[in-house]
Design an enzyme around this catalytic site. Structure first.
Site, PDB file in Angstrom:
ATOM      1  CG  ASP A   1      -4.675  -1.279  -5.215  1.00  0.00           C
ATOM      2  OD1 ASP A   1      -4.184  -0.462  -4.418  1.00  0.00           O
ATOM      3  OD2 ASP A   1      -5.466  -0.950  -6.135  1.00  0.00           O
TER       4      ASP A   1
ATOM      5  CE  LYS B   1      -8.341   6.801  -2.620  1.00  0.00           C
ATOM      6  NZ  LYS B   1      -9.187   7.051  -3.718  1.00  0.00           N
TER       7      LYS B   1
ATOM      8  CB  ALA C   1      -6.074   2.278  -2.254  1.00  0.00           C
TER       9      ALA C   1
ATOM     10  CD1 TRP D   1     -11.077   2.062  -8.880  1.00  0.00           C
ATOM     11  CD2 TRP D   1      -8.873   1.790  -9.147  1.00  0.00           C
ATOM     12  NE1 TRP D   1     -10.512   3.303  -9.016  1.00  0.00           N
ATOM     13  CE2 TRP D   1      -9.168   3.170  -9.186  1.00  0.00           C
ATOM     14  CE3 TRP D   1      -7.547   1.382  -9.297  1.00  0.00           C
ATOM     15  CZ2 TRP D   1      -8.184   4.145  -9.357  1.00  0.00           C
ATOM     16  CZ3 TRP D   1      -6.575   2.340  -9.462  1.00  0.00           C
ATOM     17  CH2 TRP D   1      -6.885   3.709  -9.495  1.00  0.00           C
TER      18      TRP D   1
HETATM   19  C1  LMR Z   1     -12.274   5.686  -6.647  1.00  0.00           C
HETATM   20  O1  LMR Z   1     -12.308   4.471  -6.874  1.00  0.00           O
HETATM   21  O2  LMR Z   1     -13.277   6.411  -6.683  1.00  0.00           O
HETATM   22  C2  LMR Z   1     -10.959   6.316  -6.265  1.00  0.00           C
HETATM   23  O3  LMR Z   1      -9.956   5.353  -6.179  1.00  0.00           O
HETATM   24  C3  LMR Z   1     -10.608   7.465  -7.113  1.00  0.00           C
HETATM   25  C4  LMR Z   1     -10.217   7.085  -8.500  1.00  0.00           C
HETATM   26  O4  LMR Z   1      -9.174   7.582  -8.946  1.00  0.00           O
HETATM   27  O5  LMR Z   1     -10.932   6.332  -9.171  1.00  0.00           O
END
Ligand code: LMR
Length: 393
Positions: free
Chosen positions: A208, A243, A210, A127
């Protein structure tokens, strides 16, 4: 002073949200930011969360501060949700934080405080906010192999081999489940093997998590996190409720710290509280209290679990439909991994040019690395996406 500021590169996910908003085409399809949407494209307030909100409205008599680390009842409820009975409460310190990002920030702060020279090893890819947060604190980052773009699965041998060469004292960042952005995840057997490897090493592990409940189920998605909590002397876990409780804008997250035997709990807890104090003083309470209310009430908990399961199964159905449709239209098994992936995301393996053509020619928005949010689809838009993909490849 302000004239010395440099232009900031925009986060690709946030940038895509703006592009989509400015696109006047009515039939645009949003597969960008990771937000759950139902079949009509709406992001609902979950029924149990709404009911918890009603109860809170009736019963809350004050908005005074709670505690720097947030409500201990929230810590305990989140500890149970994420870690089950993997560690006794006496070994768990925690800080409520504004969302998963707030929890990661506190985790990275803790690393910066205790091991400022450590490198944080992240999956390739990960991410984008992971490296951004780390580098903002001056922490070094490096990648370990994770995704095999040829198969769409985890390159587990590559991952283990790279982890094998991480120096002692460095930090390993793992995704607990529903890997973002790829959708490719470790099997329980692979978690077992990884736990054996890590138990013999001296790395700090930060997980992490999420998307618990979006993959194979609430318990199943916590398998790796709970296993490492049991097997390792210490562990950091950044959990988000955005989420799985649908409380995105309320900003609900928690950093859980599994502390080593013999370490003073009060000292760890006091440090977490101080990091909150330095960043934002008291963490937001409203959303955390909604979550805590759901988790501590048998009926609300059952209702939430049922609704979450519906969400999970709807995404699985869309995955299968998309994989089948792509198999038919491309006459190949190239995209079969979409059905094997879990969570909100799959990385399709399209080129940046193909992603751009999907946006300009078909009004289909996905992140530039070809990550799609499965929940942005519905039964009617799956064939449209599949046809568009077949047209651009
Ligand atoms: C995403 O990866 O789209 C989500 O976790 C929202 C974000 O804040 O990036």
């Amino acid at each position: 002073m302000l004239e010395r500021l440099l232009p900031q590169p925009e986060d690709k996910i946030i940038q895509l949200m703006a592009l989509l908003r400015d696109d006047p085409r009515p039939a645009k399809i949003d597969l960008g930011v990771g937000v759950y949407k139902d079949a009509s494209g709406h992001t609902p307030v979950m029924r149990a969360v709404r009911e918890a909100g009603r109860r809170l409205w009736d019963s809350e008599t004050t908005k005074t501060y709670v505690a720097l680390a947030g409500d201990p009842g929230f810590h305990a409820a989140m500890g149970r949700l994420v870690l089950g009975d993997a560690v006794p409460p006496a070994r768990l310190a925690a800080a409520a934080a504004p969302g998963g990002t707030g929890a990661l920030r506190i985790g990275f702060d803790l690393i910066h405080k205790t091991a400022p020279g450590a490198t944080i090893w992240m999956s390739d890819p990960t991410w984008p906010n992971h490296p951004a947060l780390a580098s903002d604190l001056g922490l070094k980052t490096r990648d370990y192999r994770y995704f095999d773009s040829a198969t769409g699965d985890v390159d587990f041998d590559g991952m283990l081999s790279d982890i094998g060469s991480i120096p002692d004292g460095d930090v390993l960042l793992l995704h607990g489940c529903c890997h973002n952005p790829t959708g490719a995840n470790l099997t329980p057997a692979q978690w077992d093997k990884l736990a054996d490897v890590l138990a013999a090493r001296k790395l700090t592990v930060l997980i992490d998590i999420a998307y618990q409940g979006f993959g194979d189920g609430l318990e199943e998605d916590a398998y790796g996190t709970r296993l490492l909590a049991k097997r390792l002397p210490e562990l950091l876990v950044a959990a988000s409720c955005s989420k799985n409780f649908g409380v995105y804008r309320d900003r609900v997250g928690v950093l859980l710290a599994v502390i080593p035997e013999g370490t003073e709990h009060a000292t760890v807890q006091a440090n977490l509280a101080m990091l909150n104090r330095l960043n934002y003083s008291f963490p937001p309470d409203h959303g955390a209290r909604l979550v805590q209310t759901v988790l501590n009430d048998t009926d609300l908990m059952a209702g939430w679990q049922a609704e979450l399961e519906d969400v999970r199964l709807s995404m699985l159905g869309l995955r299968k439909q998309l994989a089948d449709e792509l198999r038919r239209l491309t006459n190949s098994d190239r995209f079969d991994f979409v059905a094997r992936h879990r969570g909100m995301f799959s990385r399709l393996g399209l080129s940046p040019d193909q992603v751009a053509r999907l946006r300009t020619d078909h009004a289909i928005y996905m992140v530039g690395d070809s990550r799609i949010n499965i929940a942005g689809l519905n039964a009617n838009s799956v064939p449209i996406l599949a046809r568009a993909i077949a047209a651009v490849i």
